[in-house]
Scaffold this motif. Structure first.
Motif, short mmCIF file in Angstrom:
data_model
loop_
_atom_site.label_atom_id
_atom_site.label_comp_id
_atom_site.label_asym_id
_atom_site.label_seq_id
_atom_site.Cartn_x
_atom_site.Cartn_y
_atom_site.Cartn_z
N LYS A 105 0.93 -1.42 -0.17
CA LYS A 105 -0.56 -0.37 0.14
C LYS A 105 0.42 1.41 0.07
O LYS A 105 0.58 2.11 -0.68
CB LYS A 105 -1.01 0.15 0.91
CG LYS A 105 -0.19 -0.37 2.63
CD LYS A 105 -0.40 -2.13 3.03
CE LYS A 105 0.75 -1.72 4.12
NZ LYS A 105 0.14 -3.10 5.01
N ASN A 159 -5.69 0.08 10.40
CA ASN A 159 -4.75 -0.26 10.62
C ASN A 159 -4.48 -1.20 11.85
O ASN A 159 -5.09 -1.48 13.30
CB ASN A 159 -3.33 0.67 11.12
CG ASN A 159 -1.75 0.26 11.48
OD1 ASN A 159 -1.48 0.01 12.41
ND2 ASN A 159 -0.87 0.02 10.28
N GLY A 160 -4.02 -2.77 11.63
CA GLY A 160 -4.13 -3.96 12.98
C GLY A 160 -3.31 -3.13 13.78
O GLY A 160 -3.65 -3.62 14.78
N THR A 161 -2.15 -3.44 13.64
CA THR A 161 -1.37 -2.68 14.73
C THR A 161 -1.66 -1.52 16.08
O THR A 161 -1.33 -2.13 16.77
CB THR A 161 0.76 -2.08 13.96
OG1 THR A 161 0.45 -3.55 13.29
CG2 THR A 161 1.46 -2.19 15.61
N TYR A 188 2.10 -8.17 12.69
CA TYR A 188 1.15 -7.46 12.36
C TYR A 188 1.68 -5.98 11.60
O TYR A 188 1.46 -5.12 10.85
CB TYR A 188 0.17 -6.89 13.30
CG TYR A 188 -0.59 -7.88 13.94
CD1 TYR A 188 -1.13 -9.33 12.96
CD2 TYR A 188 -1.04 -7.90 15.50
CE1 TYR A 188 -1.77 -10.42 14.02
CE2 TYR A 188 -1.73 -9.11 16.02
CZ TYR A 188 -1.77 -9.92 14.99
OH TYR A 188 -2.87 -10.86 15.68
N ALA A 189 3.06 -5.72 12.20
CA ALA A 189 3.43 -3.85 12.12
C ALA A 189 4.44 -4.31 10.54
O ALA A 189 5.08 -5.15 9.79
CB ALA A 189 4.40 -4.19 13.44
N GLU A 190 4.45 -3.08 10.25
CA GLU A 190 5.69 -2.78 9.08
C GLU A 190 6.72 -3.21 9.68
O GLU A 190 7.08 -3.04 10.92
CB GLU A 190 5.72 -1.64 8.55
CG GLU A 190 4.10 -1.17 8.16
CD GLU A 190 3.75 -1.86 6.91
OE1 GLU A 190 4.34 -2.53 6.08
OE2 GLU A 190 1.99 -3.07 7.16
N ASP A 196 3.06 2.45 11.30
CA ASP A 196 2.09 1.87 11.92
C ASP A 196 1.45 3.01 12.80
O ASP A 196 0.02 3.15 12.62
CB ASP A 196 1.92 0.50 12.10
CG ASP A 196 2.32 -0.63 11.44
OD1 ASP A 196 1.12 -1.52 10.44
OD2 ASP A 196 3.12 -0.57 11.79
N ASP A 201 0.66 4.33 7.78
CA ASP A 201 0.06 3.23 6.99
C ASP A 201 -1.66 3.63 6.57
O ASP A 201 -2.23 3.11 5.56
CB ASP A 201 0.47 2.04 7.69
CG ASP A 201 -0.24 0.49 6.95
OD1 ASP A 201 -0.04 0.25 6.14
OD2 ASP A 201 -1.36 0.24 7.75
N LYS A 205 -3.76 4.03 2.63
CA LYS A 205 -5.16 2.43 2.38
C LYS A 205 -6.03 3.30 2.65
O LYS A 205 -6.65 3.08 1.31
CB LYS A 205 -5.22 1.81 3.84
CG LYS A 205 -4.12 0.81 4.48
CD LYS A 205 -4.23 -0.03 5.44
CE LYS A 205 -3.24 -1.08 5.74
NZ LYS A 205 -3.16 -2.06 6.79
N GLY A 300 -7.45 -7.69 10.53
CA GLY A 300 -6.67 -6.48 9.17
C GLY A 300 -4.87 -6.65 8.64
O GLY A 300 -4.40 -6.00 8.16
N ALA A 301 -4.53 -8.21 9.22
CA ALA A 301 -2.87 -7.77 9.02
C ALA A 301 -2.56 -9.55 9.32
O ALA A 301 -3.70 -9.79 10.41
CB ALA A 301 -2.44 -6.98 10.48
N1 HSE Z 1 0.77 -3.17 9.26
C1 HSE Z 1 -0.44 -3.46 8.90
C2 HSE Z 1 -1.25 -3.21 10.49
C3 HSE Z 1 -0.58 -4.63 7.95
O1 HSE Z 1 -0.99 -3.32 11.07
O2 HSE Z 1 -2.50 -3.35 9.60
C4 HSE Z 1 -1.84 -4.32 7.38
O3 HSE Z 1 -1.22 -4.02 6.50
#
Ligand code: HSE
Ligand code: NDP
Length: 428
Positions: A105, A159-161, A188-190, A196, A201, A205, A300-301
């Motif tokens: 993204k 953002n899941g994180t 989950y994290a970038e 995040d 992030d 999106k 979401g992640a």
């Molecule tokens: N780092 C992103 C999140 C991964 O935590 O949502 C999912 O796109």
């Protein structure tokens, strides 16, 4: 049976998810789409790393370029992340006649116009289901299922994180750092978790979602962004006392004056449907002129949820190729006007740290009143930390610009200690 030969760039969280799904469900998926989805090559940086999956050594290379140039392959799946060399690799793949699937993204939000134009020029397809909402099939749903609608608004947790961190802070009273480290361990994290936590992030999106539903291209630079790193546990507790939850919300609206697009910590009433979206779950609430409110909810992640979205794109590609079809360009690339957020109106949460002495509330309310910002609720706490007490005000609806100017003036007073916390309140 036909084969779709896939070159996979990256075997990290998402790459492993894709590999694992294709490996465990190969026959079932081949029956579904009439084509065998075959991972023929995989690029990684470090061949001796321990991984979540164990493909044959002979499939693995460190040369991503050799994959995008390989004339035997049909599709390149880009899951290495970041801008460079991902952008150059996708361009090279398109130019060498391959369709591309990506979850990137950041790259699409910042350079998507170049990439979609090049895909069109080359007559190739660029699919990106996994780039928004992890396992939620939101791209397909908006492109196909909501095609009859004019989408008026998007309210989303994407953002899941950061949602995981905020949920842990609110429910288990885990501190920020520890919650982030738990989210990282879960995949989950970038690679750079600032993306995040600083809301970037989510803004990436939101750029893609808005561009998809509002009929033009929303520039990433035009999306207002504030992240969650300034949120303190006391803010979570005070918000709760007023009947609110704090979420990192990504909001976009189409109005007569242009697009509104912002990402920021937001107070939501506990009864709001997005208030109960917890952990790594994402949710996207849209309003369409025909369908009304519609909610999408899911993980979401994470490796498998995101892998599920990537594989769905591969299945689409396989079916299209079999039928000799092409998907129409998913986005219009003409630029849309995005309004400056400072003109937008909302209710606000203000948390001051002030010295505990008579007349403080009167001085603060005079400054707010001078900017036509009126107060709807107040809490003042007794507990003193170094002679300073928290004072929390909720305002009635006011332009953000007026609220921020009043807060700047208050922060200059000797009674104010530290920078005031300002959060947007979204009631509906
Ligand atoms: N780092 C992103 C999140 C991964 O935590 O949502 C999912 O796109
Ligand atoms: P990871 O960091 O877990 O994996 C990245 C992979 O790419 C690693 O296998 C790495 O190799 C490989 N890689 C990096 N650079 C190169 C290069 N130059 N040449 C060859 N291989 C390279 O990232 P994720 O899987 O988490 O994320 C991948 C993409 O998916 C990103 O765009 C991310 O934003 C997106 N995404 C991630 C989600 C998630 O939940 N994690 C959800 C939705 C989207 P090595 O293993 O050897 O280091």
């Amino acid at each position: 049976m036909k084969q779709l030969k896939i070159g996979l760039l990256g075997l990290g969280q998402v790459g492993s998810g894709v590999y694992s799904i294709l490996n465990s469900k190969g026959t079932e998926l081949a029956r579904k789409c009439g084509t065998r989805l075959l991972i023929s090559k995989i690029a990684v940086r470090n061949t001796s790393k321990r991984r979540l999956v164990a493909p044959k050594r002979s499939l693995i290379t460190t040369s991503a370029l050799s994959i995008v140039r390989d004339p035997e392959l049909d599709v390149v799946v880009e899951l290495i992340g970041g801008i460079h060399p991902a952008k150059e690799l996708i361009l090279a793949a398109l130019r060498s006649g391959k369709d591309v699937v990506t979850a990137n993204k950041a790259l699409l939000a910042e350079h998507g116009r170049d990439l979609f134009r090049e895909a069109q020029r080359c007559g190739r397809t660029l699919l990106f289901e996994a780039s928004v909402g992890g396992g939620i099939p939101i791209i397909k749903a908006t492109r196909e299922g909501l095609a009859a609608n004019r989408i008026r608004s998007i309210h989303s947790i994407i953002n899941g994180t950061s949602n995981y961190v905020l949920t842990k802070m609110a429910s288990s009273h885990v501190d920020f750092k520890e919650a982030l480290s738990m989210a990282q361990k879960k995949g989950y994290a970038e690679a750079n978790p600032k993306l995040d936590l600083e809301g970037i992030d989510s803004a990436h999106k939101l750029t893609l979602l808005s561009s998809l539903v509002f009929g033009g291209w929303v520039r990433f630079q035009d999306v207002f962004v504030t992240g969650i790193s300034s949120i303190r546990s006391e803010d979570v507790s005070f918000a709760e006392e007023f009947g609110y939850t704090i979420k990192l919300l990504a909001i976009a609206k189409k109005t007569r004056s242009g697009i509104e697009a912002h990402v920021r910590p937001t107070l939501l009433p506990k009864s709001h449907v997005l208030s109960n979206v917890n952990g790594s779950y994402n949710a996207i609430l849209m309003h369409g002129d025909e369908v009304g409110d519609i909610l999408f909810y899911g993980r979401g992640a994470g490796s498998l949820p995101t892998g599920s979205a990537v594989v769905s794109d591969l299945i689409d590609l396989a079916r299209m190729k079999r039928e000799g079809l092409k998907l129409p360009a998913p986005l219009h690339l003409n630029r849309l006007h995005v309004r400056n957020v400072s003109v937008l109106e909302s209710r606000f949460y203000l948390r001051f740290h002030v010295v505990d002495q008579p007349g403080v509330l009167a001085r603060i309310s005079r400054i707010l009143g001078g900017r036509h910002v009126s107060i709807s609720d107040v809490i003042q706490k007794e507990r003193k930390i170094g002679g300073v007490v928290p004072l929390i005000l909720l305002t009635h609806k006011a332009p953000e610009r007026s609220v921020l100017r009043a807060v700047q003036a208050i922060d200059r007073l000797s009674i104010a200690k530290g920078k005031t916390q300002v959060f947007w309140i979204e009631e509906s």
